[in-house]
Design an enzyme around this catalytic site. Structure first.
Site, PDB file in Angstrom:
ATOM      1  N   ASP A   1      -3.944  -0.394   9.347  1.00 14.93           N
ATOM      2  CA  ASP A   1      -3.920  -0.532   7.885  1.00 14.93           C
ATOM      3  C   ASP A   1      -4.587  -1.818   7.399  1.00 14.93           C
ATOM      4  O   ASP A   1      -4.786  -1.990   6.200  1.00 14.93           O
ATOM      5  CB  ASP A   1      -2.467  -0.557   7.382  1.00 14.93           C
ATOM      6  CG  ASP A   1      -1.853   0.832   7.343  1.00 14.93           C
ATOM      7  OD1 ASP A   1      -2.619   1.818   7.273  1.00 14.93           O
ATOM      8  OD2 ASP A   1      -0.613   0.931   7.373  1.00 14.93           O
TER       9      ASP A   1
ATOM     10  N   GLY B   1       3.412  -5.946   6.703  1.00 14.84           N
ATOM     11  CA  GLY B   1       2.843  -6.826   7.727  1.00 14.84           C
ATOM     12  C   GLY B   1       1.324  -6.809   7.673  1.00 14.84           C
ATOM     13  O   GLY B   1       0.670  -7.858   7.767  1.00 14.84           O
TER      14      GLY B   1
ATOM     15  N   LYS C   1       0.847  -1.205   0.000  1.00 17.34           N
ATOM     16  CA  LYS C   1       0.000   0.000   0.000  1.00 17.34           C
ATOM     17  C   LYS C   1       0.871   1.240   0.000  1.00 17.34           C
ATOM     18  O   LYS C   1       1.905   1.264   0.684  1.00 17.34           O
ATOM     19  CB  LYS C   1      -0.870  -0.028   1.252  1.00 17.34           C
ATOM     20  CG  LYS C   1      -1.634   1.202   1.553  1.00 17.34           C
ATOM     21  CD  LYS C   1      -1.511   1.615   3.021  1.00 17.34           C
ATOM     22  CE  LYS C   1      -0.232   2.343   3.329  1.00 17.34           C
ATOM     23  NZ  LYS C   1      -0.099   2.837   4.698  1.00 17.34           N
TER      24      LYS C   1
HETATM   25  P1  ATP Z   1       3.448   0.187   8.676  1.00 15.46           P
HETATM   26  O1  ATP Z   1       3.664   1.214   7.623  1.00 15.46           O
HETATM   27  O2  ATP Z   1       2.167  -0.609   8.500  1.00 15.46           O
HETATM   28  O3  ATP Z   1       3.668   0.660  10.070  1.00 15.46           O
HETATM   29  P2  ATP Z   1       5.753  -0.977   7.535  1.00 15.46           P
HETATM   30  O4  ATP Z   1       5.229  -1.222   6.176  1.00 15.46           O
HETATM   31  O5  ATP Z   1       6.623   0.209   7.728  1.00 15.46           O
HETATM   32  O6  ATP Z   1       4.572  -0.918   8.532  1.00 15.46           O
HETATM   33  P3  ATP Z   1       6.322  -3.752   7.936  1.00 15.46           P
HETATM   34  O7  ATP Z   1       6.986  -4.248   6.701  1.00 15.46           O
HETATM   35  O8  ATP Z   1       4.901  -4.115   8.135  1.00 15.46           O
HETATM   36  O9  ATP Z   1       6.546  -2.195   8.045  1.00 15.46           O
HETATM   37  O10 ATP Z   1       7.223  -4.231   9.175  1.00 15.46           O
HETATM   38  C1  ATP Z   1       7.225  -3.570  10.406  1.00 15.46           C
HETATM   39  C2  ATP Z   1       7.766  -4.553  11.467  1.00 15.46           C
HETATM   40  O11 ATP Z   1       6.760  -5.529  11.688  1.00 15.46           O
HETATM   41  C3  ATP Z   1       9.003  -5.299  10.994  1.00 15.46           C
HETATM   42  O12 ATP Z   1      10.119  -4.793  11.626  1.00 15.46           O
HETATM   43  C4  ATP Z   1       8.754  -6.751  11.375  1.00 15.46           C
HETATM   44  O13 ATP Z   1       9.613  -7.161  12.392  1.00 15.46           O
HETATM   45  C5  ATP Z   1       7.337  -6.795  11.925  1.00 15.46           C
HETATM   46  N1  ATP Z   1       6.467  -7.801  11.248  1.00 15.46           N
HETATM   47  C6  ATP Z   1       5.611  -8.613  11.850  1.00 15.46           C
HETATM   48  N2  ATP Z   1       4.959  -9.387  10.964  1.00 15.46           N
HETATM   49  C7  ATP Z   1       5.409  -9.050   9.761  1.00 15.46           C
HETATM   50  C8  ATP Z   1       5.112  -9.505   8.441  1.00 15.46           C
HETATM   51  N3  ATP Z   1       4.228 -10.474   8.199  1.00 15.46           N
HETATM   52  N4  ATP Z   1       5.754  -8.904   7.421  1.00 15.46           N
HETATM   53  C9  ATP Z   1       6.640  -7.901   7.661  1.00 15.46           C
HETATM   54  N5  ATP Z   1       6.980  -7.470   8.889  1.00 15.46           N
HETATM   55  C10 ATP Z   1       6.368  -8.025   9.931  1.00 15.46           C
END
Ligand code: ATP
Length: 313
Positions: free
Chosen positions: A140, A106, A11
């Protein structure tokens, strides 16, 4: 009983305005959210017993109960104990969405597990019911259950569909070694901009933003206007603290395209209307920055978030 293979889209934000902080620690937001075709693959397989197991090919992603996809399965198990006791689930995640990048990796994995278990356990839940369950897992997740182009308010859980934009390309850039804590970004914004006793500053802030203009640019599918109206309040705290991200955004802008940081960063995105142009932007950024730590992707806007790629008996 089928096994399912699902694609879970990342997203991006086209607009992110922080209205106020709330007593529950969250913030009231106005966002325009967009699914893109950069996607993880989530495979779900029945285990024949009341167990959840999870595997992931990415070293930075936890493979235990703290994984958001695991949490989604645990929530479904709690709400639907009968099919869980009978079938359980094995989850395999193939990560393609960069981790900690502000691309809701995630959250979209969790949404795929909700959508996939609804099919696998034959629960017949509506999108709305799945979105409610998603809201218990993260702000989200409700968007990621359906995806496309949406206006989100509240902490992101009140969603209304906007006309779909599926003819735009996005170039994404992220330094592999850099990640920004979402909690830090919001906290810093709160301290700097929301505890204002200074009325002129607040007025100045409010004058700079206008979600209605973005919504009408989307409604009239005015791509160049959409580019002009990209807005993200979190840039105001993340860009000064991360000069690399600021420079990356400037380099994108030097190519003549509209660019912005996505979500809480550190990913920077640039919009364009053709794949050829997207490739030209990517090539020139690669040369201008010349850093092997910088990863770049080309992706296309999509109409939905979770797609069933295959179902096998
Ligand atoms: P958001 O913008 O929704 O806050 P993001 O996109 O910046 O998140 P993610 O890739 O979702 O970040 O990862 C954030 C943290 O969540 C990572 O450091 C990871 O340790 C943890 N995490 C838990 N489950 C997952 C998953 N299925 N995929 C990715 N990261 C995950």
């Amino acid at each position: 009983m089928h096994s399912y293979s699902l694609l879970a889209s990342a997203k991006i934000n086209l607009y992110l305005e922080i209205l106020r902080s709330r007593p529950d620690g969250y913030h009231d937001l106005v966002m325009v959210l967009q699914s893109i075709d950069l996607a993880d693959q989530i495979d779900l397989r029945p285990l024949g017993g009341d167990t959840i197991s999870l595997h992931c090919n990415h070293a930075e992603v936890p493979q235990d109960e703290s994984n958001l996809a695991y949490k989604a399965a645990a929530l479904m198990a709690e709400k639907f104990p009968e099919p869980f006791a009978k079938y359980g689930v094995d989850i395999t995640i193939q990560k393609r969405i960069p981790v900690g990048a502000g691309l809701a990796g995630g959250s979209t994995n969790a949404a795929a597990v909700l959508v996939g278990l609804n099919l696998m356990w034959n629960l017949k839940l509506s999108d709305r019911q799945l979105q409610y369950l998603g809201s218990l897992l993260g702000s989200d997740v409700p968007f990621c259950v359906v995806g496309g182009t949406m206006l989100a308010t509240g902490r992101g859980e009140y969603l209304s569909s906007l006309p779909t934009l599926d003819d735009l390309y996005v170039v994404l850039g992220k330094y592999r070694s850099l990640s920004v804590s979402t909690a830090w970004a919001y906290q810093t914004f709160r301290h700097q901009y929301l505890n204002l006793s200074d009325a002129p500053t607040l007025k100045n802030h409010l004058q700079r933003v206008d979600s209605e203009k973005m919504v009408s640019a989307i409604t009239s599918k005015d791509n160049s206007q959409i580019g002009q109206l990209l807005y993200n309040d979190l840039e105001r705290v993340v860009l000064p603290a991360y000069p690399q991200v600021k420079r990356l955004k400037e380099e994108f802008q030097h190519t003549g395209c509209a660019a912005m940081m996505s979500g809480s960063g550190p990913t920077v995105l640039a919009l364009t209307q053709s794949r050829t142009k997207a490739q030209q932007i990517l090539d020139s950024i690669k040369i201008a920055i010349g850093d092997s730590d910088l990863e770049l992707w080309i992706s296309k806007f999509t109409r939905s978030s979770i797609q069933v790629a295959s179902a096998v008996k």
